[in-house]
Write an enzyme that holds these catalytic residues in place. Structure first.
Site, PDB file in Angstrom:
ATOM      1  N   ALA A 297       0.850  -1.184   0.000  1.00 17.82           N
ATOM      2  CA  ALA A 297       0.000   0.000   0.000  1.00 17.82           C
ATOM      3  C   ALA A 297       0.887   1.235   0.000  1.00 17.82           C
ATOM      4  CB  ALA A 297      -0.917   0.013   1.222  1.00 17.82           C
ATOM      5  N   LYS A 298       0.294   2.373  -0.326  1.00 13.81           N
ATOM      6  CA  LYS A 298       1.067   3.613  -0.415  1.00 13.81           C
ATOM      7  C   LYS A 298       1.740   3.966   0.905  1.00 13.81           C
ATOM      8  CE  LYS A 298       0.662   8.450  -1.867  1.00 13.81           C
ATOM      9  NZ  LYS A 298      -0.255   9.527  -2.280  1.00 13.81           N
ATOM     10  N   ARG A 299       1.132   3.594   2.001  1.00 13.33           N
ATOM     11  CA  ARG A 299       1.716   3.925   3.306  1.00 13.33           C
ATOM     12  C   ARG A 299       3.048   3.203   3.542  1.00 13.33           C
ATOM     13  NH1 ARG A 299      -2.789   0.840   4.255  1.00 13.33           N
ATOM     14  NH2 ARG A 299      -2.408  -1.289   4.995  1.00 13.33           N
TER      15      ARG A 299
END
Length: 309
Positions: A239-241
């Site tokens: 995920a982007k995180r």
């Protein structure tokens, strides 16, 4: 290279944000599968559910930046509502659809049918009387569900072999009037001549439902190949995180689009460089069958904070 110009493969992202390395890896694999079999390669934007301003343009730019090309114009689901409506009418007229008034809480709290998988719809509204339906219509809008006559269905996947999955009375039309994913994807693939579906293996469990629905609609079942996902170092879906996982974030660490493409190709055991070079070496039988654990390079602190906030 075998020619199958009547068929096509596809990549179909939702325009909810930037593509990350996992999305791009699946897109490259879909392109390789299609091109290696002489199929056309198509792009479809699945924007029925959610769309973020500018995301589609960013996604198309990133796909082109890693070397993907596609045939014909990009298709958007929001332009195709009449196709979905016709399919729903066909199912309703055949007695294969019914109104459902259940809330998510009611479904979660209802006892499941014996041997049904977790989350399967228990059929609460399947046999309502006309009077009961009329009363419930006054309380809340109805979704439309498929009236399935099977509890499971088997598909053949190029990487996984025969796969039998559960089929329940899944939603065809949401109670806000938006066609559901399982319906839209089946109608779209058939309408576009897509006979090869390459996507992440998290969607393998959806294939039996979709293949069964295609059969009910008299549509051809595509050839499936569900490929391993990209996971973070904690073995959870990327995920982007997780940091430098998009092209824009990777650029801050010194990886340009070509460098990101080469990372992806090496993870597949394919030669780095232009995709045409990888295509020459591509053999589905040699693909890794386990997820790729991706540890992103470190971002500069200020940029890292900006990227994850």
């Amino acid at each position: 290279m075998p020619q199958n110009l009547d068929g096509a493969g596809r990549f179909a992202p939702s325009p909810s944000g930037d593509l990350h390395v996992g999305n791009l890896r699946t897109a490259i694999l879909a392109w390789l599968f299609a091109r290696s079999t002489g199929r056309r390669f198509l792009l479809r934007i699945e924007d029925l559910d959610r769309a973020r301003a500018g995301a589609e343009a960013s996604q198309l730019a990133d796909l082109a930046a890693v070397g993907l090309d596609w045939d014909t114009e990009v298709v958007r689901q929001t332009d195709r509502t009449p196709l979905y409506r016709r399919a729903i009418v066909q199912l309703a007229e055949a007695g294969l659809a019914y109104e459902c008034f259940c809330t998510r809480r009611e479904i979660a709290d209802a006892p499941s049918a014996p041997h049904a998988p977790a989350g399967a719809y228990p059929g609460t509204c399947r046999d309502l009387t006309d009077g009961e339906r009329e009363r419930r219509r006054q309380e809340r809008p109805a979704a439309l569900r498929l009236k399935a006559s099977v509890s499971q269905y088997t598909v053949i996947d190029q990487l996984h072999g025969p796969f039998t999955g559960a089929v329940d009375d899944f939603v065809l039309l949401r109670n806000d009037g938006v066609p559901a994913y399982n319906l839209a994807v089946v109608v779209d693939d058939a309408a576009q001549g897509i006979d090869q579906v390459v996507r992440g293996d998290d969607l393998l469990s959806s294939a039996p439902r979709q293949a069964y629905l295609a059969a009910l609609l008299g549509l051809p079942e595509p050839h499936y190949a569900h490929v391993p996902l990209v996971l973070n170092v904690h073995h959870r879906r990327l995920a982007k995180r997780d940091g430098a996982v998009t092209l824009s974030a990777l650029a801050l660490t010194g990886f340009d689009a070509g460098g990101a493409r080469d990372l992806i190709l090496r993870s597949l055991g394919l030669p780095a460089g232009p995709l045409e070079r990888a295509l020459e070496a591509f053999d589905p039988a040699g693909l890794p069958r386990e997820p790729w654990i991706f540890e992103p390079p470190e971002l500069p602190d200020a940029h890292h904070r900006a990227n994850i906030n």
